[in-house]
Design a protein around this motif. Structure first.
Motif, PDB file in Angstrom:
ATOM      1  N   GLY A 160       0.791  -1.222   0.000  1.00 42.87           N
ATOM      2  CA  GLY A 160       0.000   0.000   0.000  1.00 42.87           C
ATOM      3  C   GLY A 160       0.826   1.275   0.000  1.00 42.87           C
ATOM      4  O   GLY A 160       0.337   2.343   0.375  1.00 42.87           O
ATOM      5  N   ARG A 161       2.077   1.184  -0.434  1.00 49.13           N
ATOM      6  CA  ARG A 161       2.928   2.370  -0.436  1.00 49.13           C
ATOM      7  C   ARG A 161       2.526   3.316  -1.574  1.00 49.13           C
ATOM      8  O   ARG A 161       1.761   2.951  -2.494  1.00 49.13           O
ATOM      9  N   VAL A 162       3.049   4.513  -1.544  1.00 50.26           N
ATOM     10  CA  VAL A 162       2.806   5.491  -2.601  1.00 50.26           C
ATOM     11  C   VAL A 162       3.535   5.059  -3.865  1.00 50.26           C
ATOM     12  O   VAL A 162       4.738   4.802  -3.847  1.00 50.26           O
ATOM     13  N   THR A 163       2.791   4.962  -4.956  1.00 52.77           N
ATOM     14  CA  THR A 163       3.376   4.576  -6.250  1.00 52.77           C
ATOM     15  C   THR A 163       3.415   5.735  -7.242  1.00 52.77           C
ATOM     16  O   THR A 163       4.179   5.686  -8.208  1.00 52.77           O
ATOM     17  N   ASP A 164       2.586   6.761  -6.996  1.00 52.94           N
ATOM     18  CA  ASP A 164       2.516   7.894  -7.912  1.00 52.94           C
ATOM     19  C   ASP A 164       2.536   9.196  -7.120  1.00 52.94           C
ATOM     20  O   ASP A 164       1.744   9.379  -6.185  1.00 52.94           O
ATOM     21  N   VAL A 165       3.440  10.077  -7.506  1.00 55.66           N
ATOM     22  CA  VAL A 165       3.547  11.389  -6.876  1.00 55.66           C
ATOM     23  C   VAL A 165       3.273  12.455  -7.928  1.00 55.66           C
ATOM     24  O   VAL A 165       3.896  12.461  -8.995  1.00 55.66           O
ATOM     25  N   VAL A 166       2.329  13.341  -7.618  1.00 51.56           N
ATOM     26  CA  VAL A 166       2.016  14.464  -8.502  1.00 51.56           C
ATOM     27  C   VAL A 166       2.459  15.746  -7.819  1.00 51.56           C
ATOM     28  O   VAL A 166       2.025  16.045  -6.695  1.00 51.56           O
ATOM     29  N   LEU A 167       3.328  16.482  -8.459  1.00 51.39           N
ATOM     30  CA  LEU A 167       3.791  17.762  -7.947  1.00 51.39           C
ATOM     31  C   LEU A 167       2.968  18.880  -8.569  1.00 51.39           C
ATOM     32  O   LEU A 167       2.842  18.956  -9.793  1.00 51.39           O
ATOM     33  N   HIS A 168       2.401  19.735  -7.727  1.00 52.20           N
ATOM     34  CA  HIS A 168       1.680  20.901  -8.248  1.00 52.20           C
ATOM     35  C   HIS A 168       2.324  22.172  -7.738  1.00 52.20           C
ATOM     36  O   HIS A 168       2.663  22.282  -6.555  1.00 52.20           O
ATOM     37  N   ASP A 169       2.496  23.126  -8.617  1.00 47.33           N
ATOM     38  CA  ASP A 169       3.019  24.429  -8.236  1.00 47.33           C
ATOM     39  C   ASP A 169       2.576  25.436  -9.289  1.00 47.33           C
ATOM     40  O   ASP A 169       2.269  25.061 -10.443  1.00 47.33           O
ATOM     41  N   LEU A 170       2.541  26.701  -8.912  1.00 48.21           N
ATOM     42  CA  LEU A 170       2.206  27.749  -9.868  1.00 48.21           C
ATOM     43  C   LEU A 170       3.396  28.128 -10.734  1.00 48.21           C
ATOM     44  O   LEU A 170       3.235  28.752 -11.776  1.00 48.21           O
ATOM     45  N   ASP A 171       4.604  27.755 -10.313  1.00 48.38           N
ATOM     46  CA  ASP A 171       5.840  28.121 -10.998  1.00 48.38           C
ATOM     47  C   ASP A 171       6.399  26.891 -11.713  1.00 48.38           C
ATOM     48  O   ASP A 171       6.958  25.990 -11.086  1.00 48.38           O
ATOM     49  N   ALA A 172       6.269  26.866 -13.031  1.00 46.84           N
ATOM     50  CA  ALA A 172       6.711  25.707 -13.805  1.00 46.84           C
ATOM     51  C   ALA A 172       8.222  25.509 -13.715  1.00 46.84           C
ATOM     52  O   ALA A 172       8.706  24.369 -13.728  1.00 46.84           O
ATOM     53  N   GLY A 173       8.976  26.605 -13.616  1.00 48.59           N
ATOM     54  CA  GLY A 173      10.423  26.484 -13.518  1.00 48.59           C
ATOM     55  C   GLY A 173      10.862  25.806 -12.227  1.00 48.59           C
ATOM     56  O   GLY A 173      11.760  24.950 -12.226  1.00 48.59           O
ATOM     57  N   ARG A 174      10.222  26.152 -11.124  1.00 46.32           N
ATOM     58  CA  ARG A 174      10.543  25.508  -9.861  1.00 46.32           C
ATOM     59  C   ARG A 174      10.145  24.036  -9.884  1.00 46.32           C
ATOM     60  O   ARG A 174      10.853  23.178  -9.361  1.00 46.32           O
ATOM     61  N   LEU A 175       9.005  23.745 -10.488  1.00 46.68           N
ATOM     62  CA  LEU A 175       8.587  22.345 -10.630  1.00 46.68           C
ATOM     63  C   LEU A 175       9.640  21.534 -11.361  1.00 46.68           C
ATOM     64  O   LEU A 175       9.991  20.423 -10.943  1.00 46.68           O
ATOM     65  N   GLN A 176      10.138  22.078 -12.460  1.00 48.56           N
ATOM     66  CA  GLN A 176      11.135  21.364 -13.249  1.00 48.56           C
ATOM     67  C   GLN A 176      12.413  21.139 -12.455  1.00 48.56           C
ATOM     68  O   GLN A 176      13.017  20.053 -12.496  1.00 48.56           O
ATOM     69  N   ALA A 177      12.829  22.143 -11.671  1.00 50.84           N
ATOM     70  CA  ALA A 177      14.051  22.021 -10.872  1.00 50.84           C
ATOM     71  C   ALA A 177      13.908  20.917  -9.829  1.00 50.84           C
ATOM     72  O   ALA A 177      14.803  20.072  -9.670  1.00 50.84           O
ATOM     73  N   VAL A 178      12.783  20.897  -9.115  1.00 53.35           N
ATOM     74  CA  VAL A 178      12.579  19.883  -8.079  1.00 53.35           C
ATOM     75  C   VAL A 178      12.434  18.499  -8.709  1.00 53.35           C
ATOM     76  O   VAL A 178      12.948  17.504  -8.175  1.00 53.35           O
ATOM     77  N   ALA A 179      11.755  18.416  -9.844  1.00 49.65           N
ATOM     78  CA  ALA A 179      11.614  17.124 -10.520  1.00 49.65           C
ATOM     79  C   ALA A 179      12.973  16.546 -10.886  1.00 49.65           C
ATOM     80  O   ALA A 179      13.186  15.326 -10.821  1.00 49.65           O
ATOM     81  N   ARG A 180      13.941  17.401 -11.248  1.00 51.40           N
ATOM     82  CA  ARG A 180      15.285  16.925 -11.558  1.00 51.40           C
ATOM     83  C   ARG A 180      15.962  16.344 -10.318  1.00 51.40           C
ATOM     84  O   ARG A 180      16.637  15.316 -10.383  1.00 51.40           O
ATOM     85  N   VAL A 181      15.778  17.002  -9.171  1.00 51.95           N
ATOM     86  CA  VAL A 181      16.365  16.483  -7.937  1.00 51.95           C
ATOM     87  C   VAL A 181      15.764  15.120  -7.608  1.00 51.95           C
ATOM     88  O   VAL A 181      16.475  14.162  -7.269  1.00 51.95           O
ATOM     89  N   LEU A 182      14.453  15.005  -7.744  1.00 56.37           N
ATOM     90  CA  LEU A 182      13.771  13.740  -7.445  1.00 56.37           C
ATOM     91  C   LEU A 182      14.231  12.632  -8.384  1.00 56.37           C
ATOM     92  O   LEU A 182      14.405  11.477  -7.968  1.00 56.37           O
ATOM     93  N   ALA A 183      14.442  12.974  -9.644  1.00 56.08           N
ATOM     94  CA  ALA A 183      14.896  11.971 -10.606  1.00 56.08           C
ATOM     95  C   ALA A 183      16.277  11.435 -10.214  1.00 56.08           C
ATOM     96  O   ALA A 183      16.541  10.225 -10.337  1.00 56.08           O
ATOM     97  N   GLU A 184      17.160  12.298  -9.738  1.00 54.21           N
ATOM     98  CA  GLU A 184      18.473  11.834  -9.302  1.00 54.21           C
ATOM     99  C   GLU A 184      18.375  11.019  -8.013  1.00 54.21           C
ATOM    100  O   GLU A 184      19.125  10.051  -7.817  1.00 54.21           O
ATOM    101  N   GLN A 185      17.438  11.383  -7.130  1.00 49.13           N
ATOM    102  CA  GLN A 185      17.234  10.583  -5.922  1.00 49.13           C
ATOM    103  C   GLN A 185      16.801   9.160  -6.266  1.00 49.13           C
ATOM    104  O   GLN A 185      17.184   8.200  -5.591  1.00 49.13           O
TER     105      GLN A 185
END
Length: 445
Positions: free
Chosen positions: A27-52
């Motif tokens: 029952g763990r989390v399998t899908d994470v949806v990031l929402h933000d008003l700033d698309a640039g910040r979303l992209q930056a954090v998504a890159r960090v998560l991808a490396e994690q």
């Protein structure tokens, strides 16, 4: 299971994702949806998560969107970690308050009220959307001021919104560690409001070990709160306060230190994080390494002015690891898997504290299961603590009333009634000062 993170471009999101990566249970989390008003910040954090997640084939899938309704649909859990006005807004909160000689901290005093006045309308809109688009979801509130925002959301989501904070967890961990106890085996008698609570006992195997700590000046002065508040004051209280009570107990000294600082905390973080997000514009930059480096600096400078005022020195290495993401993961696990857990959370009072009504959100140990978080019984607060808690809760209620009515007079009342704002005239000037710098407060008329 789907988790939606509102404020998904925020700097601390990788802490949450890192905690999710440690979960291999049913029952763990399998899908994470990031929402933000700033698309640039979303992209930056998504890159960090991808490396994690690199090299982990079963890591939760991550998507990002600027569409709030799309992000909420079908969510099992929603994390609210928004910052209305950004860190620039926090810096403005500090600057306006300090110019009037009062505290501008983001959750305490004038700064906390200003932050609440512009955050509550947005939080209420989110709560209404969750109720409509994801009625079975649990909303876990990270957004500050955590107790105030959780209470605002609870008026629309009831007990399906739960506020979390890592301060009580960190405090209990430090006390247990200095007593030589396992924090996971200790019962922490903690009670109050968010950023306004006290540890009154710490039981190990049924025995309260806090008197032993209070009786030993060497032990008591060896950890963060002992250094911050001083041994004599803690022994006078007969309890260990949350670190944020330093703003109340040593207010004049703290305000003076903040006024003399080269930069306020908000201004420092705004500049620091701006550099991180600017670095992320380079597609070849090592995202995770840059984030780690920035986070280490952020944590090491936490409450620096308070520690300087108290002569407390640098933070211990064990206190630099955060912790709120671990509370969030434990909370989700307990609800999703019906694994009973005891956590210190922000929930509606019910009959826990007689000094407050049933709908007031408080911060206390809770038993968590598939049906949510249930506050556990607590002994009455001593008079000095009860007075402070009821006074600050009254202020929170005025903030909620001002946000709902748009009344400038009610906003003035909220500022004027706060224990750290000592003048009605100052309160009036604060409202005008904040309306000038925050377009989001134009609704106050």
């Amino acid at each position: 299971m789907k988790l939606t993170i509102l404020g998904g471009g925020g700097f601390r999101v990788p802490l949450v994702y890192g905690a999710l990566l440690t979960d291999r249970g049913e029952g763990r989390v399998t899908d994470v949806v990031l929402h933000d008003l700033d698309a640039g910040r979303l992209q930056a954090v998504a890159r960090v998560l991808a490396e994690q997640a690199a090299g982990l084939p079963d890591a939760p899938a991550v998507t990002a969107t600027t569409d709030l309704d799309d992000a909420l649909r079908g969510a099992d859990f929603v994390f609210s970690a928004i910052r209305v006005g950004g860190l620039e807004g926090r810096a403005d909160d500090e600057r306006v308050a300090l110019a009037e000689g009062v505290l501008g901290q983001e959750t305490v005093g004038a700064g906390g009220i200003a932050y609440g006045l512009r955050t509550v309308p947005v939080a209420v809109d989110i709560a209404r959307r969750v109720a409509r688009l994801a009625p079975d979801a649990w909303l876990i509130n990270f957004t500050n001021p955590a107790g105030l925002v959780t209470e605002a959301m609870s008026r629309h989501l009831g007990d399906r919104v739960i506020g979390i904070c890592d301060s009580p967890v960190g405090l209990g961990r430090r006390i247990a560690r200095v007593l030589g106890a396992d924090p996971n085996q200790a019962w922490i008698d903690y009670v109050g409001l968010n950023h306004l609570g006290w540890v009154r006992g710490l039981r190990v195997a049924g025995r309260d070990e806090l008197p032993r700590l209070l009786a030993d000046p060497g032990l008591l002065g060896s950890f963060e709160e002992g250094k911050l508040f001083g041994v004599d004051w803690l022994r006078s209280l007969g309890a260990i306060p949350n670190e944020y009570l330093h703003y109340y107990y040593f207010n004049r000294e703290t305000v003076r230190a903040y006024q003399q600082a080269e930069k306020t905390r908000g201004a420092f973080l705004a500049g620091q994080q701006a550099r991180f997000y600017e670095e992320m514009r380079d597609p070849d930059a090592a995202a995770l390494a840059a984030w780690d480096r920035t986070r280490a600096e952020r944590e090491a400078t936490y409450m620096a002015e308070n520690r300087e005022t108290a002569g407390a020195g640098d933070r211990d290495a064990d206190d630099l690891s955060g912790g709120y993401e671990k509370v969030a993961l434990a909370l989700m696990r307990a609800i999703a898997r019906d694994e009973r857990a005891t956590l210190i959370l922000n929930v509606r009072n019910g009959a826990t504290l007689a000094a407050l009504d049933a709908d007031a959100v408080i911060e206390v140990p809770c038993l968590v299961d598939a049906n949510g978080a249930h506050p556990m019984s607590a002994a009455p607060l001593p008079g000095h603590a009860a007075g402070l808690v009821t006074a600050v809760k009254a202020v929170e209620r005025e903030v909620l009333a001002a946000a709902e009515s748009g009344s400038r007079a009610t906003a003035v009342k909220a500022f004027a009634l706060h224990p750290l704002v000592d003048s009605v005239n100052v309160a009036r000037r604060l409202v005008e000062g904040y309306r000038e710098v925050h377009p989001g407060l134009a609704y106050l008329r």
